[in-house]
Motif scaffolding. Structure first.
Motif, PDB file in Angstrom:
ATOM      1  N   SER A  27      36.402  72.820  18.244  1.00  0.00           N
ATOM      2  CA  SER A  27      37.705  73.007  18.871  1.00  0.00           C
ATOM      3  C   SER A  27      37.672  73.705  20.232  1.00  0.00           C
ATOM      4  CB  SER A  27      38.629  73.794  17.925  1.00  0.00           C
ATOM      5  OG  SER A  27      37.987  74.976  17.483  1.00  0.00           O
ATOM      6  N   ASP A  28      36.569  74.346  20.577  1.00  0.00           N
ATOM      7  CA  ASP A  28      36.493  74.940  21.913  1.00  0.00           C
ATOM      8  C   ASP A  28      35.726  74.060  22.890  1.00  0.00           C
ATOM      9  OD1 ASP A  28      34.165  75.395  20.520  1.00  0.00           O
ATOM     10  OD2 ASP A  28      33.958  77.504  21.070  1.00  0.00           O
ATOM     11  N   ASP A  29      35.347  72.863  22.454  1.00  0.00           N
ATOM     12  CA  ASP A  29      34.681  71.885  23.324  1.00  0.00           C
ATOM     13  C   ASP A  29      35.637  70.745  23.637  1.00  0.00           C
ATOM     14  OD1 ASP A  29      32.399  73.452  22.993  1.00  0.00           O
ATOM     15  OD2 ASP A  29      31.653  72.232  21.332  1.00  0.00           O
ATOM     16  N   TRP A  30      35.161  69.730  24.343  1.00  0.00           N
ATOM     17  CA  TRP A  30      35.994  68.566  24.607  1.00  0.00           C
ATOM     18  C   TRP A  30      35.125  67.352  24.867  1.00  0.00           C
ATOM     19  CZ3 TRP A  30      35.064  72.473  28.035  1.00  0.00           C
ATOM     20  CH2 TRP A  30      34.609  72.149  29.317  1.00  0.00           C
ATOM     21  N   ILE A  31      35.749  66.168  24.851  1.00  0.00           N
ATOM     22  CA  ILE A  31      35.028  64.924  25.045  1.00  0.00           C
ATOM     23  C   ILE A  31      35.490  64.249  26.330  1.00  0.00           C
ATOM     24  CG2 ILE A  31      34.711  64.657  22.560  1.00  0.00           C
ATOM     25  CD1 ILE A  31      36.861  62.473  22.600  1.00  0.00           C
ATOM     26  N   GLU A  32      34.706  63.301  26.792  1.00  0.00           N
ATOM     27  CA  GLU A  32      35.016  62.575  28.022  1.00  0.00           C
ATOM     28  C   GLU A  32      36.269  61.721  27.822  1.00  0.00           C
ATOM     29  OE1 GLU A  32      34.596  61.446  31.931  1.00  0.00           O
ATOM     30  OE2 GLU A  32      33.322  62.878  30.868  1.00  0.00           O
ATOM     31  N   ASN A  33      37.131  61.705  28.809  1.00  0.00           N
ATOM     32  CA  ASN A  33      38.295  60.830  28.771  1.00  0.00           C
ATOM     33  C   ASN A  33      37.853  59.362  28.728  1.00  0.00           C
ATOM     34  OD1 ASN A  33      39.862  63.110  28.958  1.00  0.00           O
ATOM     35  ND2 ASN A  33      40.597  62.710  31.027  1.00  0.00           N
ATOM     36  N   ASP A  34      38.624  58.548  28.041  1.00  0.00           N
ATOM     37  CA  ASP A  34      38.398  57.095  28.001  1.00  0.00           C
ATOM     38  C   ASP A  34      36.963  56.720  27.626  1.00  0.00           C
ATOM     39  OD1 ASP A  34      41.033  56.554  28.673  1.00  0.00           O
ATOM     40  OD2 ASP A  34      40.616  56.587  30.820  1.00  0.00           O
ATOM     41  N   CYS A  35      36.431  57.395  26.606  1.00  0.00           N
ATOM     42  CA  CYS A  35      35.074  57.076  26.162  1.00  0.00           C
ATOM     43  C   CYS A  35      35.045  56.330  24.837  1.00  0.00           C
ATOM     44  CB  CYS A  35      34.233  58.348  26.049  1.00  0.00           C
ATOM     45  SG  CYS A  35      34.727  59.462  24.693  1.00  0.00           S
ATOM     46  N   LEU A  36      36.133  56.382  24.081  1.00  0.00           N
ATOM     47  CA  LEU A  36      36.084  55.895  22.705  1.00  0.00           C
ATOM     48  C   LEU A  36      35.906  54.391  22.593  1.00  0.00           C
ATOM     49  CD1 LEU A  36      38.665  58.054  20.718  1.00  0.00           C
ATOM     50  CD2 LEU A  36      36.216  58.385  21.051  1.00  0.00           C
ATOM     51  N   ALA A  37      36.504  53.621  23.490  1.00  0.00           N
ATOM     52  CA  ALA A  37      36.388  52.160  23.391  1.00  0.00           C
ATOM     53  C   ALA A  37      34.930  51.738  23.490  1.00  0.00           C
ATOM     54  CB  ALA A  37      37.210  51.491  24.488  1.00  0.00           C
ATOM     55  N   GLU A  38      34.209  52.309  24.435  1.00  0.00           N
ATOM     56  CA  GLU A  38      32.791  51.972  24.601  1.00  0.00           C
ATOM     57  C   GLU A  38      31.972  52.424  23.390  1.00  0.00           C
ATOM     58  OE1 GLU A  38      29.008  53.006  27.583  1.00  0.00           O
ATOM     59  OE2 GLU A  38      31.034  53.721  28.051  1.00  0.00           O
ATOM     60  N   LEU A  39      32.241  53.643  22.891  1.00  0.00           N
ATOM     61  CA  LEU A  39      31.481  54.156  21.761  1.00  0.00           C
ATOM     62  C   LEU A  39      31.721  53.325  20.504  1.00  0.00           C
ATOM     63  CD1 LEU A  39      31.973  58.021  22.207  1.00  0.00           C
ATOM     64  CD2 LEU A  39      30.050  56.606  22.961  1.00  0.00           C
ATOM     65  N   VAL A  40      32.982  53.015  20.234  1.00  0.00           N
ATOM     66  CA  VAL A  40      33.310  52.223  19.049  1.00  0.00           C
ATOM     67  C   VAL A  40      32.715  50.822  19.153  1.00  0.00           C
ATOM     68  CG1 VAL A  40      35.225  51.097  17.832  1.00  0.00           C
ATOM     69  CG2 VAL A  40      35.359  53.525  18.411  1.00  0.00           C
ATOM     70  N   TYR A  41      32.738  50.242  20.347  1.00  0.00           N
ATOM     71  CA  TYR A  41      32.129  48.922  20.561  1.00  0.00           C
ATOM     72  C   TYR A  41      30.646  48.947  20.197  1.00  0.00           C
ATOM     73  CZ  TYR A  41      30.551  44.677  22.918  1.00  0.00           C
ATOM     74  OH  TYR A  41      29.986  43.452  23.203  1.00  0.00           O
ATOM     75  N   LYS A  42      29.939  49.983  20.640  1.00  0.00           N
ATOM     76  CA  LYS A  42      28.517  50.114  20.330  1.00  0.00           C
ATOM     77  C   LYS A  42      28.301  50.292  18.823  1.00  0.00           C
ATOM     78  CE  LYS A  42      25.667  52.603  22.742  1.00  0.00           C
ATOM     79  NZ  LYS A  42      24.677  51.564  23.127  1.00  0.00           N
TER      80      LYS A  42
END
Length: 324
Positions: free
Chosen positions: A91-106
């Motif tokens: 909860s004190d970290d974060w993820i890259e914006n607009d990354c999920l589509a590419e990750l889920v595709y892989k």
């Protein structure tokens, strides 16, 4: 539901908005991923901010429980996750914006059991990459091969797992302890058959000096012995070079535990020394090391287990590099 992002929350009112904002700022339909927030009995205003997000985004759900620690919160989130894949985000970290589509595709096109992503530490607005995996980017390996190629980091948020893989291998987090990632990840990677590597920085680790992983707490030394003992038990089920990997994790855990002893009061140190003596079998992994300094430390600590913290600090002062 393709992906479940599981976020345990405990006293992170300063950071949870940034974390959640990154998780909803994505290029994947909200019908395809969910955000499971596990309120681990937080005592601050964290859930006020979470509730505001949940009112706006229908794919955010909230699970409430009494404070049981990070491991229990992750296990609870996993138990209710609906996605085919799960990603444990702190909860004190974060993820890259607009990354999920590419990750889920892989994840789907490569039929993966797990995806190992790259991360960066963030401190005073400086972004520092943690690990270079450029030559492995896009490569599908077994978990054992990931370990053999020395490109694994045991931090759990750096790997997205197939939920069924975790369930079928009964992979859960050891509850009630610090350093649960060190106990969980070696067990998981030994079983993984298809892991793809993503060298793009996707995950950002905030170097929060007050986080549970960076604060000084005598309990950590006791917990590290529990983790080392659990890994020792698991060592009986692995083979080949993986035994060496587990052994190195055990040595690291024991030495970190010994280092933490210097912050204990006299009563805590006495109890810790008793515990070390009960677990002196762990020093056999030092004796089996290819590094002579560990061998000598292991022999001395086995013979004089009750004073092993003193022996360690002697070695730390004169022989060990500061980042060992």
């Amino acid at each position: 539901m393709k992906l479940s992002i599981i976020i345990p929350v405990y006293n992170v009112e300063k950071f949870i908005t940034r974390c959640l904002h990154s998780c909803v700022s994505q290029n994947l339909s909200i019908n395809e991923f969910e955000i499971v927030v596990v309120n681990d009995g937080t005592r601050d205003n964290s859930m006020k901010f979470v509730s505001q997000f949940a009112e706006e985004y229908s794919n955010i759900s909230i699970i409430n429980q009494e404070n049981k620690g990070l491991s229990a919160a992750r296990n609870r989130g996993l138990s209710v996750a609906k996605g085919d894949y799960v990603w444990f985000v702190d909860s004190d970290d974060w993820i890259e914006n607009d990354c999920l589509a590419e990750l889920v595709y892989k994840l789907y096109t490569e039929n993966l059991d797990a995806l190992l992503i790259s991360a960066a530490n963030v401190s005073e607005n400086k972004i520092i990459r943690r690990c270079d995996r450029m030559c492995y980017d896009g490569t599908v390996l077994t978990g054992i091969d990931v370990v053999y190629n020395n490109i694994l980091e045991v931090c759990v948020p750096f790997t997205i797992y197939r939920k069924e893989f975790l369930f079928s291998n009964n992979l859960k987090f050891m509850e009630g302890v610090f350093h649960e990632d060190t106990e969980f990840t070696p067990r998981a990677y030994y079983k993984l058959k298809r892991v793809s590597i993503c060298d793009k920085i996707i995950y950002y680790v905030y170097q929060n000096p007050n986080s549970i992983t960076r604060s000084i707490n005598p309990k950590k030394s006791f917990d590290l012995l529990l983790v080392a003992s659990s890994l020792s038990d698991y060592c009986e089920f692995v083979s080949g070079k993986y035994v060496g990997f587990i052994s190195r994790q055990i040595i690291t855990c024991v030495n970190k535990a010994l280092w933490g002893a210097k912050f204990m009061d006299n009563d805590q140190k006495r109890m810790f020394r008793i515990q070390i003596k009960k677990n002196k079998f762990l020093f056999k992994y030092f004796v089996q090391s290819k590094f002579f300094v560990f061998v000598i430390e292991g022999i001395l600590c086995y013979l004089f287990a009750y004073r092993s913290d003193c022996i360690y600090h002697f070695f730390y002062k004169f022989f060990y590099p500061r980042n060992h």
